[in-house]
Design an enzyme around this catalytic site. Structure first.
Site, PDB file in Angstrom:
ATOM      1  N   LYS A 136       0.822  -1.206   0.000  1.00  0.00           N
ATOM      2  CA  LYS A 136       0.000   0.000   0.000  1.00  0.00           C
ATOM      3  C   LYS A 136       0.856   1.256   0.000  1.00  0.00           C
ATOM      4  O   LYS A 136       0.373   2.348  -0.259  1.00  0.00           O
ATOM      5  CB  LYS A 136      -0.879   0.037   1.271  1.00  0.00           C
ATOM      6  CG  LYS A 136      -1.764  -1.141   1.489  1.00  0.00           C
ATOM      7  CD  LYS A 136      -2.502  -0.984   2.854  1.00  0.00           C
ATOM      8  CE  LYS A 136      -3.035  -2.289   3.334  1.00  0.00           C
ATOM      9  NZ  LYS A 136      -3.526  -2.165   4.728  1.00  0.00           N
ATOM     10  N   GLU A 164       7.393   2.812  -6.188  1.00  0.00           N
ATOM     11  CA  GLU A 164       7.563   2.199  -4.857  1.00  0.00           C
ATOM     12  C   GLU A 164       7.807   3.308  -3.835  1.00  0.00           C
ATOM     13  O   GLU A 164       8.311   4.382  -4.172  1.00  0.00           O
ATOM     14  CB  GLU A 164       8.736   1.208  -4.943  1.00  0.00           C
ATOM     15  CG  GLU A 164       9.153   0.555  -3.647  1.00  0.00           C
ATOM     16  CD  GLU A 164       8.101  -0.326  -3.009  1.00  0.00           C
ATOM     17  OE1 GLU A 164       7.011   0.209  -2.707  1.00  0.00           O
ATOM     18  OE2 GLU A 164       8.366  -1.513  -2.766  1.00  0.00           O
ATOM     19  N   ASP A 165       7.439   3.053  -2.592  1.00  0.00           N
ATOM     20  CA  ASP A 165       7.690   4.046  -1.546  1.00  0.00           C
ATOM     21  C   ASP A 165       9.159   4.059  -1.130  1.00  0.00           C
ATOM     22  O   ASP A 165       9.772   5.106  -1.037  1.00  0.00           O
ATOM     23  CB  ASP A 165       6.773   3.817  -0.321  1.00  0.00           C
ATOM     24  CG  ASP A 165       6.837   2.386   0.228  1.00  0.00           C
ATOM     25  OD1 ASP A 165       7.509   1.511  -0.378  1.00  0.00           O
ATOM     26  OD2 ASP A 165       6.199   2.125   1.257  1.00  0.00           O
ATOM     27  N   ASP A 190      14.652  -0.702   0.536  1.00  0.00           N
ATOM     28  CA  ASP A 190      15.429  -0.870   1.769  1.00  0.00           C
ATOM     29  C   ASP A 190      16.491  -1.941   1.512  1.00  0.00           C
ATOM     30  O   ASP A 190      17.547  -1.637   0.971  1.00  0.00           O
ATOM     31  CB  ASP A 190      14.430  -1.246   2.870  1.00  0.00           C
ATOM     32  CG  ASP A 190      15.039  -1.366   4.245  1.00  0.00           C
ATOM     33  OD1 ASP A 190      16.078  -0.744   4.497  1.00  0.00           O
ATOM     34  OD2 ASP A 190      14.474  -2.083   5.093  1.00  0.00           O
ATOM     35  N   ASP A 241       4.199   3.341   6.371  1.00  0.00           N
ATOM     36  CA  ASP A 241       3.527   2.975   7.614  1.00  0.00           C
ATOM     37  C   ASP A 241       4.458   2.346   8.628  1.00  0.00           C
ATOM     38  O   ASP A 241       5.561   1.903   8.313  1.00  0.00           O
ATOM     39  CB  ASP A 241       2.436   1.939   7.314  1.00  0.00           C
ATOM     40  CG  ASP A 241       3.043   0.570   7.003  1.00  0.00           C
ATOM     41  OD1 ASP A 241       3.881   0.488   6.079  1.00  0.00           O
ATOM     42  OD2 ASP A 241       2.715  -0.409   7.700  1.00  0.00           O
ATOM     43  N   ARG A 279       0.204   6.367   7.665  1.00  0.00           N
ATOM     44  CA  ARG A 279       0.284   6.550   6.204  1.00  0.00           C
ATOM     45  C   ARG A 279      -0.244   7.921   5.786  1.00  0.00           C
ATOM     46  O   ARG A 279       0.185   8.496   4.790  1.00  0.00           O
ATOM     47  CB  ARG A 279      -0.535   5.478   5.465  1.00  0.00           C
ATOM     48  CG  ARG A 279       0.004   4.079   5.603  1.00  0.00           C
ATOM     49  CD  ARG A 279      -0.715   3.148   4.617  1.00  0.00           C
ATOM     50  NE  ARG A 279      -0.524   1.741   4.939  1.00  0.00           N
ATOM     51  CZ  ARG A 279       0.534   1.024   4.565  1.00  0.00           C
ATOM     52  NH1 ARG A 279       1.504   1.581   3.881  1.00  0.00           N
ATOM     53  NH2 ARG A 279       0.629  -0.243   4.892  1.00  0.00           N
TER      54      ARG A 279
HETATM   55  P1  IMP Z   1      12.920  -4.273   1.208  1.00  0.00           P
HETATM   56  O1  IMP Z   1      12.424  -5.552   0.602  1.00  0.00           O
HETATM   57  O2  IMP Z   1      13.798  -4.514   2.397  1.00  0.00           O
HETATM   58  O3  IMP Z   1      13.584  -3.356   0.199  1.00  0.00           O
HETATM   59  O4  IMP Z   1      11.698  -3.528   1.852  1.00  0.00           O
HETATM   60  C1  IMP Z   1      10.716  -3.031   1.109  1.00  0.00           C
HETATM   61  C2  IMP Z   1       9.504  -2.659   1.911  1.00  0.00           C
HETATM   62  O5  IMP Z   1       9.717  -2.585   3.333  1.00  0.00           O
HETATM   63  C3  IMP Z   1       9.101  -1.278   1.505  1.00  0.00           C
HETATM   64  O6  IMP Z   1       8.327  -1.310   0.330  1.00  0.00           O
HETATM   65  C4  IMP Z   1       8.323  -0.813   2.709  1.00  0.00           C
HETATM   66  O7  IMP Z   1       7.005  -1.262   2.617  1.00  0.00           O
HETATM   67  C5  IMP Z   1       9.011  -1.474   3.887  1.00  0.00           C
HETATM   68  N1  IMP Z   1       9.953  -0.536   4.530  1.00  0.00           N
HETATM   69  C6  IMP Z   1      11.298  -0.557   4.486  1.00  0.00           C
HETATM   70  N2  IMP Z   1      11.833   0.454   5.197  1.00  0.00           N
HETATM   71  C7  IMP Z   1      10.795   1.158   5.684  1.00  0.00           C
HETATM   72  C8  IMP Z   1      10.694   2.363   6.485  1.00  0.00           C
HETATM   73  O8  IMP Z   1      11.679   3.002   6.900  1.00  0.00           O
HETATM   74  N3  IMP Z   1       9.428   2.770   6.784  1.00  0.00           N
HETATM   75  C9  IMP Z   1       8.319   2.124   6.343  1.00  0.00           C
HETATM   76  N4  IMP Z   1       8.366   1.014   5.581  1.00  0.00           N
HETATM   77  C10 IMP Z   1       9.598   0.533   5.256  1.00  0.00           C
HETATM   78 MG    MG Z   2       6.339  -1.085   0.036  1.00  0.00          MG
END
Ligand code: IMP
Ligand code: MG
Length: 167
Positions: free
Chosen positions: A34, A90-91, A94, A150, A156
């Protein structure tokens, strides 16, 4: 970390960049639910092209704040993307594990091209190399919320992006 004004100015710039790059092409903005819902709605309005919008719901198994890399599609696209030019919206990237999965999955659907637009990126946490074509802001390793992001599905709707303080 980022005020609503600062975000708005950056989103306008990203929109202008995408508009230049996709003129005359069949563009699909693909939002990852979301977290991207506010970003994609502002970004889409900053792109003056006849684009279409679709969404994919992804969820990562494991802890709430740490990606496991094991990803489940909770809601799929409503239309095929074959021969379309896709920009994933994408938001935050990470560890990159969620995006790795999504990019690999999208490639099997034979789009004309796939690029990635993410509002935020935490390079220090990367566990796989993800090519980011359009980036809002690079940030330190802090857990941030607001503007769609979130913590346990809350915050959000906060109009700016802030660091979540525990305790
Ligand atoms: P990744 O797979 O580790 O790159 O994480 C991706 C998802 O983790 C993102 O699309 C977010 O939904 C969530 N996420 C990672 N870091 C944060 C943060 O600092 N705040 C909120 N959501 C996060
Ligand atoms: Mg996400």
């Amino acid at each position: 970390m980022f005020t609503a004004d600062r975000i708005a100015r950056r989103v306008e710039e990203l929109g202008a960049q995408i508009e230049r790059d996709y003129e005359g092409k069949e563009l699909v903005l693909l939002g990852v639910l979301k977290g991207s819902y506010i970003f994609i709605s502002d970004l889409a309005r900053a792109i003056d092209l006849p684009l279409s919008i679709d969404f994919i719901g992804l969820s990562s198994y494991g802890e709430a704040t740490e990606s496991s890399g094991v990803v489940k599609i909770t809601s799929d696209l409503t239309r095929p993307i074959e021969r379309k030019h896709v920009v994933i919206v994408e938001d935050i990237v990470d560890t990159g594990l969620t995006m790795r999965y999504l990019l690999d999955n999208m490639a099997t659907r034979r789009p004309a091209s796939v690029k990635l637009c993410t509002l935020l990126h935490k390079p220090s946490r990367a566990r796989t190399r993800i090519p980011i074509d359009y980036l809002g802001f690079e940030i330190e390793d802090r857990f941030v919320v607001g503007y769609g992001l979130d913590a346990n599905d809350k915050y959000r709707n906060v109009p700016f992006i802030g660091v979540l303080r525990h305790g």
